[in-house]
Design a protein around this motif. Structure first.
Motif, mmCIF file in Angstrom:
data_model
loop_
_atom_site.group_PDB
_atom_site.id
_atom_site.type_symbol
_atom_site.label_atom_id
_atom_site.label_comp_id
_atom_site.label_asym_id
_atom_site.label_seq_id
_atom_site.Cartn_x
_atom_site.Cartn_y
_atom_site.Cartn_z
ATOM 1 N N UNK A 109 0.847 -1.198 0.000
ATOM 2 C CA UNK A 109 0.000 0.000 0.000
ATOM 3 C C UNK A 109 0.885 1.251 0.000
ATOM 4 N N UNK A 110 0.768 2.051 -1.060
ATOM 5 C CA UNK A 110 1.527 3.301 -1.150
ATOM 6 C C UNK A 110 0.577 4.479 -0.982
ATOM 7 N N UNK A 111 0.910 5.362 -0.038
ATOM 8 C CA UNK A 111 0.122 6.566 0.219
ATOM 9 C C UNK A 111 0.987 7.784 -0.075
ATOM 10 N N UNK A 112 0.471 8.682 -0.895
ATOM 11 C CA UNK A 112 1.211 9.897 -1.238
ATOM 12 C C UNK A 112 0.510 11.115 -0.657
ATOM 13 N N UNK A 113 1.219 11.838 0.187
ATOM 14 C CA UNK A 113 0.750 13.134 0.678
ATOM 15 C C UNK A 113 1.378 14.180 -0.232
ATOM 16 N N UNK A 114 0.564 14.836 -1.030
ATOM 17 C CA UNK A 114 1.089 15.665 -2.103
ATOM 18 C C UNK A 114 1.127 17.137 -1.706
ATOM 19 N N UNK A 115 2.317 17.718 -1.825
ATOM 20 C CA UNK A 115 2.531 19.155 -1.590
ATOM 21 C C UNK A 115 1.961 19.608 -0.258
ATOM 22 N N UNK A 148 5.256 13.560 0.511
ATOM 23 C CA UNK A 148 5.676 12.522 1.453
ATOM 24 C C UNK A 148 5.075 11.204 0.980
ATOM 25 N N UNK A 149 5.929 10.214 0.753
ATOM 26 C CA UNK A 149 5.474 8.897 0.310
ATOM 27 C C UNK A 149 5.587 7.916 1.469
ATOM 28 N N UNK A 202 10.718 11.748 1.483
ATOM 29 C CA UNK A 202 10.278 13.095 1.855
ATOM 30 C C UNK A 202 10.966 14.065 0.897
ATOM 31 N N UNK A 203 10.171 14.870 0.196
ATOM 32 C CA UNK A 203 10.753 15.847 -0.711
ATOM 33 C C UNK A 203 11.010 15.327 -2.104
ATOM 34 N N UNK A 204 10.515 14.105 -2.412
ATOM 35 C CA UNK A 204 10.709 13.558 -3.745
ATOM 36 C C UNK A 204 9.644 14.038 -4.724
ATOM 37 N N UNK A 205 9.749 13.575 -5.967
ATOM 38 C CA UNK A 205 8.775 13.938 -6.999
ATOM 39 C C UNK A 205 7.824 12.787 -7.296
ATOM 40 N N UNK A 206 7.541 11.986 -6.291
ATOM 41 C CA UNK A 206 6.698 10.809 -6.474
ATOM 42 C C UNK A 206 5.321 11.210 -7.007
ATOM 43 N N UNK A 207 4.826 10.444 -7.951
ATOM 44 C CA UNK A 207 3.515 10.718 -8.537
ATOM 45 C C UNK A 207 2.586 9.516 -8.458
ATOM 46 N N UNK A 208 3.133 8.338 -8.359
ATOM 47 C CA UNK A 208 2.319 7.123 -8.418
ATOM 48 C C UNK A 208 2.150 6.522 -7.029
ATOM 49 N N UNK A 209 0.915 6.303 -6.652
ATOM 50 C CA UNK A 209 0.604 5.702 -5.359
ATOM 51 C C UNK A 209 -0.785 5.080 -5.426
ATOM 52 N N UNK A 210 -1.071 4.182 -4.503
ATOM 53 C CA UNK A 210 -2.402 3.574 -4.435
ATOM 54 C C UNK A 210 -3.444 4.592 -3.980
#
Length: 423
Positions: free
Chosen positions: A1-7, A24-25, A34-42
């Motif tokens: 399970x990937x959770x992305x807190x965006x901006x 935050x991934x 923390x501070x990455x450019x992650x875009x893909x998450x569940x």
């Protein structure tokens, strides 16, 4: 399970990203970026003005289970705490039976093990919270008690305070006490002052708190150890604690987030939802508390959560029980009523870093590689709590129907995600 807190705006002084907006991934409950450019998450959480901080800690809440489940049980307390942004809640021992055995400690730990909120047991200082014989605090600490307090029952005897402070020193335990002289407050209904005289109600004098704070500080200076005052409410108490800190004593204190929301003038309407202990006090006391929060004299802000069922509150004022529910509204009430005197960063410090230090809990930071223990909130979002939306079993709150500023959006803790908002 990937959770992305965006901006999200990060509030964590220990992080290099403090006050920055970053992604935050979280993967399987652990912060992986923390501070990455992650875009893909569940699941992605994105919201204008969304902020994140280490999980909030409440140092004072009453739970009804066992014995008073009709007011609050462990599950409903955890639901209310999660809705209010608290990942950790210190539960006072005032249940039936009193939390004074290893079995009672294990009961709380077992019942809350799978809940998203950590319920931390406070062990009773004295047997049956009667203020006479000390409990087996070393055994309770080994079983998992993180602090020692008689909760709603202030410890009266000076000799008991001395013995408890000495008893706790070998393991750096903290003694928590509500400073109130019971004989001076007997039959009291509200703050003693002009308003109580006008209303013809027996008053609770500020002196009852002040004499106990002064006495306990003298005892602390004599014995050493760590002392924490719960739910302070008066100007003289703030000043005495300020002076004690200047002398180097190991003393800390907290205040209920609702304490400066009203004054004794509010009770003119005889609404029992405003009947709390300690009571709403004078304007001068209110200003002293705000100053104490701003200069660091007051270390923590707590919910002071005290659930009461309808039968305990819908009575004549002098017969009604004290207390309000406040786990769900604690942040919003503080953010609404203190924002002119207490910047958001300071408010969050009194909900995060300092409470953890008082309980000697491990630090909780927004850094890669650690389990996520996070509170999500929007400090400028206006909302109105309602009886229908309240998670607590009890509804005794003066804030139901009142617009507040600052909304908890959810939390991430123990590998679980709890959201109060649709995404």
């Amino acid at each position: 399970m990937k959770l992305l807190l965006k901006a999200v705006r990060i509030y964590d002084p220990s992080s290099v990203f403090h006050l920055q907006r970053q992604n935050i991934l979280i993967e399987n409950g652990t912060i992986t970026s923390v501070g990455g450019n992650d875009q893909h998450a569940d699941q992605t959480i994105e919201m204008e003005g969304l902020c994140v901080s280490p999980g909030w800690v409440d140092l004072y809440a009453q739970v009804g289970e066992p014995g008073l489940e009709h007011k609050e049980d462990i599950e409903s307390l955890a639901e209310a705490a999660a809705a209010g942004g608290f990942t950790d809640v210190l539960c006072m021992p005032n249940v039936q039976p009193i939390v004074q055995t290893k079995g009672a400690i294990n009961f709380i730990k077992a019942k809350s093990a799978n809940l998203p909120v950590n319920l931390l047991p406070a062990g009773a200082v004295t047997v049956d919270t009667q203020g006479k014989e000390l409990t087996e605090m070393i055994d309770l600490q080994r079983a998992g008690a993180v602090a020692f307090s008689d909760g709603a029952k202030p410890v009266q005897g000076a000799e008991v305070i001395v013995k408890a402070l000495q008893y706790l020193q070998p393991f750096d335990g903290v003694l928590m006490n509500r400073p109130e002289h019971a004989r001076l407050t007997e039959y009291g209904q509200m703050h003693e002052g002009i308003v109580s005289t006008q209303l013809g109600m027996k008053g609770i004098p500020a002196l009852a708190e002040e004499v106990m704070v002064t006495r306990d500080l003298q005892l602390l200076e004599y014995t050493g150890g760590r002392l924490h005052f719960s739910l302070i409410s008066t100007a003289a108490a703030v000043e005495a604690i300020r002076a004690a800190k200047a002398k180097g004593l190991q003393v800390t204190c907290d205040v209920a987030s609702y304490q400066v929301a009203y004054t004794d003038h509010t009770l003119v309407a005889f609404d029992t939802n405003y009947k709390v202990s300690p009571p709403f006090r004078s304007e001068a006391d209110k200003e002293a508390i705000l100053q104490g929060l701003a200069d660091g004299t007051i270390d923590a802000i707590v919910s002071g959560h005290q659930p009461q069922d309808t039968e305990s509150k819908k009575l004549e004022f002098d017969l009604a029980e004290f207390g309000i529910i406040n786990l769900e509204t604690a942040f919003a009430v503080a953010n609404t009523t203190m924002r002119d005197k207490l910047p958001l960063e300071q408010l969050l410090d009194k909900l995060t870093t300092t409470p953890r230090q008082i309980l000697r809990m491990p630090a909780c930071g927004i850094v890669e590689g650690v389990p996520a223990c996070l509170t999500l909130f929007q400090p400028d979002l206006k909302w109105t709590p309602t009886p229908e939306g309240t998670r607590s079993k009890s509804k005794n709150s003066p804030f139901l129907g009142r617009e507040l500023t600052g909304k908890v959006i959810g939390l991430v803790n123990k590998g679980q995600v709890v959201l109060n908002h649709s995404f």
